[in-house]
Design a protein around this motif. Structure first.
Motif, PDB file in Angstrom:
ATOM      1  N   PHE A   8       0.833  -1.203   0.000  1.00 49.91           N
ATOM      2  CA  PHE A   8       0.000   0.000   0.000  1.00 49.91           C
ATOM      3  C   PHE A   8       0.868   1.255   0.000  1.00 49.91           C
ATOM      4  O   PHE A   8       0.637   2.186  -0.771  1.00 49.91           O
ATOM      5  N   ILE A   9       1.866   1.276   0.853  1.00 45.77           N
ATOM      6  CA  ILE A   9       2.740   2.450   0.955  1.00 45.77           C
ATOM      7  C   ILE A   9       3.567   2.627  -0.316  1.00 45.77           C
ATOM      8  O   ILE A   9       3.853   3.745  -0.731  1.00 45.77           O
ATOM      9  N   ALA A  10       3.944   1.529  -0.939  1.00 44.03           N
ATOM     10  CA  ALA A  10       4.801   1.601  -2.120  1.00 44.03           C
ATOM     11  C   ALA A  10       4.055   2.032  -3.382  1.00 44.03           C
ATOM     12  O   ALA A  10       4.682   2.352  -4.386  1.00 44.03           O
ATOM     13  N   ARG A  11       2.760   2.047  -3.335  1.00 48.74           N
ATOM     14  CA  ARG A  11       2.001   2.481  -4.512  1.00 48.74           C
ATOM     15  C   ARG A  11       2.341   3.923  -4.847  1.00 48.74           C
ATOM     16  O   ARG A  11       2.509   4.769  -3.977  1.00 48.74           O
ATOM     17  N   GLY A  12       2.381   4.231  -6.133  1.00 57.60           N
ATOM     18  CA  GLY A  12       2.732   5.579  -6.572  1.00 57.60           C
ATOM     19  C   GLY A  12       1.747   6.632  -6.128  1.00 57.60           C
ATOM     20  O   GLY A  12       2.133   7.740  -5.758  1.00 57.60           O
ATOM     21  N   ASN A  13       0.450   6.310  -6.120  1.00 58.49           N
ATOM     22  CA  ASN A  13      -0.532   7.336  -5.779  1.00 58.49           C
ATOM     23  C   ASN A  13      -0.458   7.729  -4.308  1.00 58.49           C
ATOM     24  O   ASN A  13      -0.761   8.851  -3.958  1.00 58.49           O
ATOM     25  N   VAL A  14      -0.021   6.816  -3.432  1.00 58.19           N
ATOM     26  CA  VAL A  14       0.138   7.172  -2.017  1.00 58.19           C
ATOM     27  C   VAL A  14       1.309   8.131  -1.862  1.00 58.19           C
ATOM     28  O   VAL A  14       1.225   9.123  -1.137  1.00 58.19           O
ATOM     29  N   ILE A  15       2.389   7.864  -2.570  1.00 60.05           N
ATOM     30  CA  ILE A  15       3.552   8.752  -2.532  1.00 60.05           C
ATOM     31  C   ILE A  15       3.179  10.117  -3.102  1.00 60.05           C
ATOM     32  O   ILE A  15       3.521  11.156  -2.538  1.00 60.05           O
TER      33      ILE A  15
END
Length: 146
Positions: A8-15
């Motif tokens: 979840f954290i590694a997803r681009g949209n979270v970043i």
């Protein structure tokens, strides 16, 4: 569960969201300073320092004449604080205008940079060295007596 959290954290949209929030917080500081330090003093000068915050009327209960809005609220009276609402609307409009001007300026700078990039891309490429040499060869071949 930890693996899912990592994904979840590694997803681009979270970043991207995290970066947006951080940039938004920094942008808020800029807009707040613009409004509080530059625009509000000018408006205060133009309006003679009028402050609507303490404008209200009592719906029920008793309040001493000339009491501040805070004192009226602390007395337990039901007050219709139209001045606070007007100031909130005015502050919103000032902030919205400041954000509009800042975004417009950023868009103008980005547009100018994009136009420069477009102009560079549209420049016709000149002939290569091989093409120039071939043209010279052909011109020399057409000259009589060489």
């Amino acid at each position: 569960m930890i693996q899912e959290f990592k994904q979840f954290i590694a997803r681009g949209n979270v970043i991207d969201l995290a970066v947006g929030i951080i940039i938004g917080a920094a942008f808020t500081a800029i807009v707040s300073s613009l409004v509080e330090d530059m625009i509000n003093p000018i408006l205060g000068l133009l309006t003679g320092g009028i402050d609507f915050t303490n404008k209200y009327f009592v719906l029920s209960g008793t309040v001493a004449d000339g009491a501040s809005l805070e004192a009226a609220r602390n007395s337990g009276a039901a007050v219709f604080a139209y001045g606070s609402f007007l100031m909130a609307v005015l502050n919103f409009l000032i902030v919205a205008w400041a954000v509009f001007l800042l975004v417009k300026a950023v868009n103008r700078v980005q547009s100018a940079a994009f136009r420069k990039e477009e102009a560079k891309e549209e420049e016709p490429a000149g002939p290569t060295q091989e093409e120039l040499l071939a043209q010279i060869r052909d011109l020399l071949a057409t000259r009589p007596g060489v």
